[in-house]
Design a protein around this motif. Structure first.
Motif, PDB file in Angstrom:
ATOM      1  N   ALA A  35      -7.513   0.771  -2.764  1.00  0.00           N
ATOM      2  CA  ALA A  35      -6.122   0.325  -2.787  1.00  0.00           C
ATOM      3  C   ALA A  35      -5.981  -0.976  -3.569  1.00  0.00           C
ATOM      4  CB  ALA A  35      -5.617   0.124  -1.356  1.00  0.00           C
ATOM      5  N   LEU A  36      -4.779  -1.211  -4.077  1.00  0.00           N
ATOM      6  CA  LEU A  36      -4.379  -2.523  -4.582  1.00  0.00           C
ATOM      7  C   LEU A  36      -5.205  -3.009  -5.769  1.00  0.00           C
ATOM      8  CD1 LEU A  36      -3.823  -3.738  -0.980  1.00  0.00           C
ATOM      9  CD2 LEU A  36      -2.009  -3.632  -2.693  1.00  0.00           C
ATOM     10  N   ASN A  37      -5.384  -2.105  -6.741  1.00  0.00           N
ATOM     11  CA  ASN A  37      -6.043  -2.483  -7.996  1.00  0.00           C
ATOM     12  C   ASN A  37      -4.973  -2.985  -8.966  1.00  0.00           C
ATOM     13  OD1 ASN A  37      -8.852  -1.242  -7.519  1.00  0.00           O
ATOM     14  ND2 ASN A  37      -7.451   0.440  -6.994  1.00  0.00           N
ATOM     15  N   TYR A  38      -5.097  -4.205  -9.411  1.00  0.00           N
ATOM     16  CA  TYR A  38      -4.122  -4.786 -10.352  1.00  0.00           C
ATOM     17  C   TYR A  38      -4.066  -3.929 -11.615  1.00  0.00           C
ATOM     18  CZ  TYR A  38      -2.136  -8.092 -13.725  1.00  0.00           C
ATOM     19  OH  TYR A  38      -1.360  -8.674 -14.706  1.00  0.00           O
ATOM     20  N   ASP A  39      -2.831  -3.612 -12.074  1.00  0.00           N
ATOM     21  CA  ASP A  39      -2.714  -2.691 -13.222  1.00  0.00           C
ATOM     22  C   ASP A  39      -2.230  -3.363 -14.504  1.00  0.00           C
ATOM     23  OD1 ASP A  39       0.006  -3.076 -12.914  1.00  0.00           O
ATOM     24  OD2 ASP A  39       0.474  -0.979 -12.440  1.00  0.00           O
ATOM     25  N   GLY A  40      -2.126  -4.699 -14.508  1.00  0.00           N
ATOM     26  CA  GLY A  40      -1.788  -5.409 -15.748  1.00  0.00           C
ATOM     27  C   GLY A  40      -0.306  -5.683 -15.931  1.00  0.00           C
ATOM     28  N   ASP A  41       0.530  -5.176 -15.036  1.00  0.00           N
ATOM     29  CA  ASP A  41       1.978  -5.323 -15.190  1.00  0.00           C
ATOM     30  C   ASP A  41       2.483  -6.418 -14.236  1.00  0.00           C
ATOM     31  OD1 ASP A  41       4.651  -5.029 -15.642  1.00  0.00           O
ATOM     32  OD2 ASP A  41       4.817  -3.031 -14.757  1.00  0.00           O
TER      33      ASP A  41
ATOM     34  N   ARG B 264       0.841  -1.212   0.000  1.00  0.00           N
ATOM     35  CA  ARG B 264       0.000   0.000   0.000  1.00  0.00           C
ATOM     36  C   ARG B 264       0.864   1.245   0.000  1.00  0.00           C
ATOM     37  NH1 ARG B 264      -5.562  -0.214   2.028  1.00  0.00           N
ATOM     38  NH2 ARG B 264      -6.087  -2.382   2.449  1.00  0.00           N
ATOM     39  N   ASP B 265       0.487   2.225  -0.782  1.00  0.00           N
ATOM     40  CA  ASP B 265       1.255   3.470  -0.798  1.00  0.00           C
ATOM     41  C   ASP B 265       1.059   4.207   0.532  1.00  0.00           C
ATOM     42  OD1 ASP B 265       2.734   5.666  -2.350  1.00  0.00           O
ATOM     43  OD2 ASP B 265       0.989   6.691  -1.491  1.00  0.00           O
ATOM     44  N   SER B 266       2.183   4.475   1.215  1.00  0.00           N
ATOM     45  CA  SER B 266       2.055   5.049   2.561  1.00  0.00           C
ATOM     46  C   SER B 266       1.596   6.508   2.504  1.00  0.00           C
ATOM     47  CB  SER B 266       3.366   4.915   3.329  1.00  0.00           C
ATOM     48  OG  SER B 266       4.373   5.569   2.609  1.00  0.00           O
ATOM     49  N   GLY B 267       1.934   7.228   1.424  1.00  0.00           N
ATOM     50  CA  GLY B 267       1.505   8.625   1.322  1.00  0.00           C
ATOM     51  C   GLY B 267      -0.018   8.735   1.245  1.00  0.00           C
ATOM     52  N   LEU B 268      -0.631   7.911   0.418  1.00  0.00           N
ATOM     53  CA  LEU B 268      -2.094   7.969   0.295  1.00  0.00           C
ATOM     54  C   LEU B 268      -2.778   7.436   1.555  1.00  0.00           C
ATOM     55  CD1 LEU B 268      -3.007   7.061  -3.393  1.00  0.00           C
ATOM     56  CD2 LEU B 268      -2.322   9.222  -2.382  1.00  0.00           C
ATOM     57  N   LEU B 269      -2.152   6.428   2.155  1.00  0.00           N
ATOM     58  CA  LEU B 269      -2.709   5.886   3.404  1.00  0.00           C
ATOM     59  C   LEU B 269      -2.709   6.973   4.487  1.00  0.00           C
ATOM     60  CD1 LEU B 269      -3.762   3.237   4.705  1.00  0.00           C
ATOM     61  CD2 LEU B 269      -1.397   2.749   5.375  1.00  0.00           C
TER      62      LEU B 269
ATOM     63  N   ARG C   7      -5.843  11.453  -6.377  1.00  0.00           N
ATOM     64  CA  ARG C   7      -4.403  11.140  -6.382  1.00  0.00           C
ATOM     65  C   ARG C   7      -4.224   9.633  -6.565  1.00  0.00           C
ATOM     66  NH1 ARG C   7      -1.583  13.275  -1.231  1.00  0.00           N
ATOM     67  NH2 ARG C   7       0.082  12.017  -2.121  1.00  0.00           N
ATOM     68  N   ILE C   8      -3.204   9.283  -7.361  1.00  0.00           N
ATOM     69  CA  ILE C   8      -2.932   7.859  -7.648  1.00  0.00           C
ATOM     70  C   ILE C   8      -1.480   7.575  -7.304  1.00  0.00           C
ATOM     71  CG2 ILE C   8      -2.753   6.164  -9.525  1.00  0.00           C
ATOM     72  CD1 ILE C   8      -4.850   7.930 -10.960  1.00  0.00           C
ATOM     73  N   ALA C   9      -1.221   6.388  -6.795  1.00  0.00           N
ATOM     74  CA  ALA C   9       0.166   5.985  -6.519  1.00  0.00           C
ATOM     75  C   ALA C   9       0.310   4.488  -6.784  1.00  0.00           C
ATOM     76  CB  ALA C   9       0.520   6.297  -5.070  1.00  0.00           C
ATOM     77  N   THR C  10       1.515   4.080  -7.095  1.00  0.00           N
ATOM     78  CA  THR C  10       1.746   2.655  -7.340  1.00  0.00           C
ATOM     79  C   THR C  10       1.878   1.901  -6.007  1.00  0.00           C
ATOM     80  OG1 THR C  10       4.112   3.042  -7.453  1.00  0.00           O
ATOM     81  CG2 THR C  10       2.919   3.055  -9.538  1.00  0.00           C
ATOM     82  N   SER C  11       1.437   0.647  -6.027  1.00  0.00           N
ATOM     83  CA  SER C  11       1.518  -0.179  -4.806  1.00  0.00           C
ATOM     84  C   SER C  11       1.812  -1.637  -5.212  1.00  0.00           C
ATOM     85  CB  SER C  11       0.211  -0.091  -4.015  1.00  0.00           C
ATOM     86  OG  SER C  11      -0.900  -0.396  -4.853  1.00  0.00           O
TER      87      SER C  11
ATOM     88  N   ARG D  72      -7.401  -3.049   9.220  1.00  0.00           N
ATOM     89  CA  ARG D  72      -6.087  -3.288   9.841  1.00  0.00           C
ATOM     90  C   ARG D  72      -5.030  -2.337   9.272  1.00  0.00           C
ATOM     91  NH1 ARG D  72      -8.510  -8.209   9.881  1.00  0.00           N
ATOM     92  NH2 ARG D  72      -7.765  -9.031   7.900  1.00  0.00           N
ATOM     93  N   ALA D  73      -5.116  -2.039   7.980  1.00  0.00           N
ATOM     94  CA  ALA D  73      -4.126  -1.128   7.391  1.00  0.00           C
ATOM     95  C   ALA D  73      -4.262   0.271   8.000  1.00  0.00           C
ATOM     96  CB  ALA D  73      -4.303  -1.068   5.876  1.00  0.00           C
TER      97      ALA D  73
END
Ligand code: SAM
Length: 259
Positions: free
Chosen positions: A138-144, A20-25, A196-200, A52-53
């Motif tokens: 959070a944690l949406n699969y992006d295909g990569d 999880r991206d800590s900035g967005l959290l 806002r979007i961030a990688t996770s 819990r997160a």
């Protein structure tokens, strides 16, 4: 191990927590802490991993409405958290968006969910968000998805898996799969949200062998009708010896623009 079993959700949770991206959290946490007892509606809550997160990030007060159609997962969440939190469990079908308990919510949350959802469901959901309510997904699969060491069949397997991700997963119709965050961003921005979007990504090492093997088993089953059986079996055996694996995800936080 099914896609939504407690066993699978428990196996993936440590990887999810560190991904999880800590900035967005932290920003979601600040948004909630501005209220004394914020109402948080967790969609597809499973056993409560988003609770819990946010708890681990520092959230101490709030009323959680956990929504899932799986009573056993909701029971697991209640069992773990009833002592420490105000909890409501709502055993409901997410696709009946009009009946989701969103009233008074400060934040609607979801994890590992919206890539399984349809366009229509997200449109209906965003249209129903109460005034002043944010959305944290959070944690949406992006295909990569990539492995080290590489195998000649990797690209074909990932392409077939990404195709499978667009199938109907029971959440309102054909799933958005890797397009979910781009779609949701356009939708939310058109309704005046600041997004806002961030990688996770999961960055799995040989120490995550159980998770990697379960992931490979799931991928193999998902692509079995698109890849010749012998080649796929050889790929699976190679992958089960485990190296390192990168699985891309995206987190999204949308807050009303005037806040
Ligand atoms: C991939 S799991 C994610 C669970 C949890 N958010 C987590 O990150 O561990 C998806 C969750 O959505 C729930 N779900 C799937 N389809 C649903 C539906 N139509 N209505 C309600 N819940 C659903 C499943 O039972 C499962 O708990």
């Amino acid at each position: 191990m099914s896609g939504f079993s407690l066993e699978w959700l428990s196996l993936r949770e440590p990887a999810d927590l560190s991904a999880r991206d800590s900035g967005l959290l932290q920003e979601a946490l600040r948004w909630l802490q501005a209220w004394e007892t914020p109402i948080i509606v967790d969609l597809g809550a499973g056993s409560g991993s988003t609770l819990r997160a946010l708890e681990r990030a520092g959230l101490r007060a709030g009323l959680w409405r956990l929504v899932d159609n799986d009573g056993a997962l909701l029971d697991a969440a209640l069992h773990r958290h009833l002592a420490g939190w105000m909890l409501e469990d709502h055993q409901s079908d997410l696709t009946v968006v009009d009946e989701l308990p969103l009233g008074g919510a400060r934040l609607v949350t979801a994890s590992a969910l919206f890539d399984l959802a349809s366009e229509r469901l997200l449109e209906n959901l965003v249209a129903r968000l109460p005034d002043g309510c944010g959305l944290y997904s959070a944690l949406n699969y992006d295909g990569d998805m990539r492995w080290t060491p590489a195998h000649p069949l990797d690209a074909q397997v990932v392409a077939a898996f990404n195709e499978d991700q667009r199938r109907d997963k029971g959440i309102g119709g054909p799933a958005l799969g890797p397009e979910a965050v781009a779609f949701l961003t356009r939708l939310l921005e058109s309704r005046g949200f600041h997004v806002r979007i961030a990688t996770s990504p999961w960055q799995l090492t040989p120490q995550d062998g159980n998770l990697q093997r379960a992931l490979v088993t799931g991928i193999t089953a998902a692509v079995a009708d698109r890849i010749p059986a012998a080649a796929l079996a050889e790929w699976q055996q190679f992958r089960e010896r485990t190296g390192s694996c990168y699985v891309g995800h995206l987190d999204l936080l949308a807050l009303p623009a005037d806040t």
